[in-house]
Design a protein around this motif. Structure first.
Motif, PDB file in Angstrom:
ATOM      1  N   ARG A 177     -10.069  -1.211  -6.161  1.00  0.00           N
ATOM      2  CA  ARG A 177     -10.774  -0.090  -5.517  1.00  0.00           C
ATOM      3  C   ARG A 177      -9.967   1.201  -5.646  1.00  0.00           C
ATOM      4  O   ARG A 177     -10.499   2.252  -5.994  1.00  0.00           O
TER       5      ARG A 177
ATOM      6  N   GLU B 278      -6.756 -10.303  -1.018  1.00  0.00           N
ATOM      7  CA  GLU B 278      -7.254  -9.055  -0.414  1.00  0.00           C
ATOM      8  C   GLU B 278      -6.736  -7.843  -1.182  1.00  0.00           C
ATOM      9  O   GLU B 278      -7.474  -6.875  -1.428  1.00  0.00           O
TER      10      GLU B 278
ATOM     11  N   ARG C 159       0.832  -1.211   0.000  1.00  0.00           N
ATOM     12  CA  ARG C 159       0.000   0.000   0.000  1.00  0.00           C
ATOM     13  C   ARG C 159       0.869   1.265   0.000  1.00  0.00           C
ATOM     14  O   ARG C 159       0.553   2.247  -0.655  1.00  0.00           O
TER      15      ARG C 159
ATOM     16  N   GLU D 240      -8.236  -4.485  -3.183  1.00  0.00           N
ATOM     17  CA  GLU D 240      -7.767  -3.157  -2.777  1.00  0.00           C
ATOM     18  C   GLU D 240      -7.210  -2.380  -3.972  1.00  0.00           C
ATOM     19  O   GLU D 240      -7.464  -1.184  -4.137  1.00  0.00           O
TER      20      GLU D 240
END
Length: 347
Positions: free
Chosen positions: A180, A173, A143, A177
């Protein structure tokens, strides 16, 4: 439909005797998530490096918004590259890692702070701003690398095998992410991967490459259901491939019989390969092919059954929901409807 942001036209690149890219042409639309998919050595990373400016083609052109991208040095391109290793600075906090590129551009401190705070929120990193990379999980480090890339607001973000360092659960996951995040920031993403599931779950469109050439460009569903050739049919997902001679009533396979499929008039009499997906094959068909269960593999939600049919060089694969209704060594029939099989010419 969005206008193309990037146009790649007849791009070729050689490394000695190896032709990494061979007359590659494709378009990437504004705001789309585009995947370059293929086996190792197919040319996908070379193409990504050309977009980033780390490689130059021997021939062909690349434009961004109609302007020649190849004429722009790497550091001036509105393009950012997220490395496979994330390449975070270990001695800097999350916030400093993200702000580094903006500070190098000498932007006003207030603007840097505002942009970093905004991207920390978008990437779900708000409570981690003061941590160092070694204090983060693999998903959190990914991230941070993404946040550092998008904070500069590039027109094009290039991702080289972005999830390969993550374990399976975290990867699943992060796929959600990543999708999105891409929708939220509205930047055009180009991802390089050899993982079909990753490409299918992330991308709006996928270019399948093999030996430096584009084999097919399509959205995930038509790419899976209507492969353009034998390579794509074999590379994308599991497939049952059977070679024979096309006839008006189906595919004639010596020692097996006639397998159901639609045969175009132009293909009659030619050697061809039938492709049928495991989930389209039915077990227990009285009017299908007779076989013996050679393997049963339970995956939780589904079971993969391999059925050995006399005359075929490899077992037919069948995917059923839940637990399999057959056991190892059991005799069973397998079959499919005409509309569930595709006929492909020889490559």
């Amino acid at each position: 439909m969005n206008e193309p942001l990037v146009r790649i036209d007849a791009v070729s690149r050689r490394f000695g005797e190896v032709r990494a890219l061979d007359q590659v042409s494709l378009e990437i639309r504004q705001g789309e998530f585009f995947a370059l998919l293929g086996p190792s050595g197919c040319g996908k990373t070379t193409l990504l490096r050309i977009l980033a400016g780390f490689e130059y083609p021997d021939s062909g052109s690349v434009t961004l918004d109609g302007a020649d991208l190849l004429a722009v040095p790497p550091h001036r391109r509105p393009v950012n590259l997220m490395f496979q290793s994330y390449a975070l600075f270990p001695h800097m906090s999350v916030a400093k890692n993200i702000s580094y590129g903006l500070e190098r551009e000498r932007l006003p401190k207030a603007e840097i702070r505002e942009r970093v705070d905004a991207v920390l929120t978008t990437a779900g990193l708000t409570g981690l701003a003061r941590r160092r990379p070694h204090q983060l999980s693999g998903g959190q480090r990914q991230r941070v690398a993404l946040a550092r890339a998008i904070v500069k607001r590039p027109r094009l973000l290039l991702l080289d095998e972005p999830l390969s360092a993550l374990d399976k659960k975290v990867r699943a996951e992060m796929q959600l992410e990543l999708k999105r995040l891409q929708h939220e920031v509205g930047i055009t993403f180009v991802v390089v991967t050899h993982d079909q599931e990753e490409a299918m779950s992330l991308a709006d469109r996928i270019a399948v490459l093999s030996e430096g050439r584009v084999r097919q460009i399509d959205a995930p569903v038509p790419l899976y259901e209507r492969p353009a050739d034998l390579f794509v049919a074999d590379f994308i997902g599991a497939n049952n491939l059977v070679t024979g001679v096309a006839a008006t009533d189906g595919l004639h396979v010596p020692g097996v019989g006639v397998l159901p499929c639609r045969v175009p008039a132009a293909s009659v009499g030619a050697s061809a390969t039938l492709a049928v997906r495991p989930e389209r094959v039915r077990l227990g068909c009285g009017d299908g092919l007779a076989g013996v269960v050679a393997d049963v593999t339970f995956f939780g939600g589904t079971t993969r059954v391999a059925v050995r049919v006399a005359g075929l060089d490899r077992p037919l694969l069948v995917t059923v929901a839940g637990a399999a209704p057959v056991t190892l060594g059991e005799q069973t029939g397998v079959g499919w409807s005409v509309s569930d099989a595709m006929l492909l010419g020889q490559d």
